[in-house]
Design a protein around this motif. Sequence first.
Motif, short mmCIF file in Angstrom:
data_model
loop_
_atom_site.label_atom_id
_atom_site.label_comp_id
_atom_site.label_asym_id
_atom_site.label_seq_id
_atom_site.Cartn_x
_atom_site.Cartn_y
_atom_site.Cartn_z
N PHE A 105 -3.55 -13.90 0.92
CA PHE A 105 -4.98 -14.42 1.57
C PHE A 105 -5.32 -15.74 0.85
O PHE A 105 -5.94 -16.53 1.76
CB PHE A 105 -6.04 -13.10 1.53
N TYR A 106 -5.62 -15.53 -0.33
CA TYR A 106 -5.86 -16.88 -1.21
C TYR A 106 -5.10 -18.17 -0.84
O TYR A 106 -5.80 -19.20 -0.63
CB TYR A 106 -6.06 -16.53 -2.76
N LEU A 107 -3.91 -17.82 -0.45
CA LEU A 107 -3.00 -19.25 -0.41
C LEU A 107 -3.34 -19.58 1.06
O LEU A 107 -3.01 -20.78 1.29
CB LEU A 107 -1.56 -18.74 -0.55
N GLU A 108 -3.78 -18.83 1.94
CA GLU A 108 -4.07 -19.14 3.18
C GLU A 108 -5.50 -19.85 3.46
O GLU A 108 -5.79 -20.80 4.32
CB GLU A 108 -3.70 -17.99 4.19
N PHE A 109 -6.42 -18.95 2.70
CA PHE A 109 -7.79 -19.61 2.64
C PHE A 109 -8.29 -19.67 1.37
O PHE A 109 -9.36 -19.12 0.95
CB PHE A 109 -8.46 -18.38 3.30
N PRO A 110 -7.73 -20.78 0.58
CA PRO A 110 -8.39 -21.09 -0.91
C PRO A 110 -9.58 -21.34 -0.82
O PRO A 110 -10.42 -21.14 -1.85
CB PRO A 110 -7.13 -22.29 -1.06
N ASP A 111 -10.28 -22.24 0.29
CA ASP A 111 -11.53 -22.43 -0.04
C ASP A 111 -12.56 -21.43 0.05
O ASP A 111 -13.62 -21.47 -0.47
CB ASP A 111 -11.77 -23.62 1.06
N ALA A 112 -12.13 -20.34 0.92
CA ALA A 112 -13.09 -19.49 1.24
C ALA A 112 -13.25 -18.48 -0.15
O ALA A 112 -13.95 -18.14 -0.45
CB ALA A 112 -12.61 -18.53 2.39
N PHE A 171 -3.72 -16.94 11.23
CA PHE A 171 -3.06 -15.52 11.58
C PHE A 171 -2.56 -14.73 10.34
O PHE A 171 -2.59 -13.90 10.29
CB PHE A 171 -2.10 -15.68 12.74
N VAL A 172 -1.71 -15.46 9.63
CA VAL A 172 -1.14 -14.93 8.28
C VAL A 172 -2.09 -14.67 7.46
O VAL A 172 -2.04 -13.42 6.86
CB VAL A 172 0.01 -15.95 7.68
N GLY A 173 -3.27 -15.34 7.13
CA GLY A 173 -4.20 -14.99 6.49
C GLY A 173 -4.86 -13.77 6.90
O GLY A 173 -5.21 -12.73 5.95
N ILE A 174 -5.10 -13.69 8.14
CA ILE A 174 -5.73 -12.11 8.64
C ILE A 174 -4.81 -11.26 8.63
O ILE A 174 -5.17 -9.92 8.35
CB ILE A 174 -6.16 -12.72 10.24
N LEU A 175 -3.63 -11.39 8.87
CA LEU A 175 -2.66 -10.23 8.75
C LEU A 175 -2.51 -9.84 7.45
O LEU A 175 -2.29 -8.38 7.09
CB LEU A 175 -1.06 -11.14 9.14
N ALA A 176 -2.78 -10.57 6.28
CA ALA A 176 -2.91 -10.10 5.02
C ALA A 176 -3.91 -9.01 4.73
O ALA A 176 -3.75 -7.93 4.14
CB ALA A 176 -3.33 -11.09 3.74
N LEU A 177 -5.15 -9.00 5.54
CA LEU A 177 -6.16 -8.29 5.55
C LEU A 177 -5.78 -7.00 6.10
O LEU A 177 -5.98 -5.80 5.88
CB LEU A 177 -7.44 -8.75 6.08
N PHE A 178 -4.96 -6.96 7.10
CA PHE A 178 -4.58 -5.78 7.87
C PHE A 178 -3.49 -5.09 7.09
O PHE A 178 -3.65 -3.81 7.04
CB PHE A 178 -3.96 -6.16 9.22
N LEU A 179 -2.53 -5.75 6.49
CA LEU A 179 -1.86 -5.11 5.37
C LEU A 179 -2.63 -4.50 4.39
O LEU A 179 -2.32 -3.16 4.24
CB LEU A 179 -1.10 -6.04 4.65
N LEU A 180 -3.58 -4.91 3.95
CA LEU A 180 -4.56 -4.23 2.98
C LEU A 180 -5.12 -3.04 3.60
O LEU A 180 -5.06 -1.91 2.91
CB LEU A 180 -5.88 -5.06 2.46
N LEU A 181 -5.44 -3.16 4.95
CA LEU A 181 -6.21 -1.88 5.43
C LEU A 181 -4.83 -0.86 5.72
O LEU A 181 -5.23 0.27 5.45
CB LEU A 181 -6.60 -2.45 6.80
N SER A 182 -3.81 -1.26 6.26
CA SER A 182 -2.52 -0.23 6.14
C SER A 182 -2.30 0.46 4.71
O SER A 182 -2.18 1.57 4.96
CB SER A 182 -1.44 -0.95 6.75
#
Length: 408
Positions: free
Chosen positions: A244-251, A179-190
């Motif tokens: 986002f990297y710290l939450e989804f490092p493999d991606a 959820f926090v990783g996805i939240l980082a994308l919404f912060l970028l959108l904002s």
Amino acid sequence: MIVQELNPVRLRSGAQRPAAAHPAPSARMPPPPRRSWKKIWLRVHLYVGLIGGGLFVLTSLTGSLLVFYKTIDEWLNPEQVIRTVGTDQPLSDIVAGAKTAHPDWSPPDTLIFPLHERDTFHAWFKDPASAPPKVRWHVVAVDPSTARPLSNREWGNFFVSFIYELHQELLLGKPGEIFVGILALFLLLSIGSGLYLWWPSPGKLRRALTFQTDGSLIRKHYDLHKLTGLVGAILLMLLALTGFYLEFPDAVTSVVQWFSPVRETGPEDQPQSEWQAGVPTILPEQAIAIARATFPDARPMWMGLPQHERDSYSVGLRQPEEIRQAGGQTEVWIDQYSGAVLRAQDWREFTGGETFLAWLFPLHNGEAFGLTGRWLILVAGLTPLPLYVTALRMWWLKQDAHRRRRES
């Protein structure tokens, strides 16, 4: 395609083409005006901010606290700092002293070395009664000069560790990390939509960069909102991307591998010791000496101790000019029986992709640029609070104005 469905004989004979295939220039639909796009992005910016703004504030404020987490922990818990500085005891005694806090457990998984003169060793123990996905860890602080345990704390139950868990996963475990990783994308959108909405028309840059003291209350909130956003936009985008990297490092690593090789560094990729029955293992201080001989200019930062008969010692070091200041990116794996170097990772030999990934965490907490970088990240983490407050206030004032007009 429409053209392919037309009669080719008619087209070759010069017959008039149907309007559906090639409309006249005057009949073509004009692109939406910038004002229409602004209305769309205004709604996107509004709803993302109203729905996610509180969480943006929570994660950013906790991140600001974590920039100086060690200093805060030592201030709140003075037992983490030794009173007198003396000669350090051998590492084997430090490990034995830490183990007295958990005599029935395996040796500590990891030993963190002191970062400053009055700092202590920190031994991390994995609770054998816990299991994935929620493994419990205990941290034992050990006085370097006496090898005596000073504290024994469970991770998550003291202030800075609670803040860390709240920042990383909202206390929800793995679902919280996602959820926090996805939240980082919404912060970028904002942030991106806010910059688009602010972008001034030609000749209006001065007005877009000023605060109008004589404007209405809504205008004052708007000016404060836009100027705060401009000040923090770049750093907030950096925090969102690195977060986002710290939450989804493999991606992220998978994407980076499209452009540059990245070596696998997971637990399953670690080199193993060659088990020898009846042969004693080398001491921790011997493993450190071997690692320092491999990289003479490096400073040991931490070491992983063998937990099983096939495990190896892993020693993390920091060489001069490394980006990662608190941990380092240089590492040596050592056979626990023979003392042979099984693998050595030199940060100076990183590929472009590995160097890029190595930068992301130091950028996230600011240590890549020393004390100045940490203060910049701390301040950047404070900016979502006034952004959210001013946005809420503007929204409320406009809603109140609409209500008054309807009632009049």
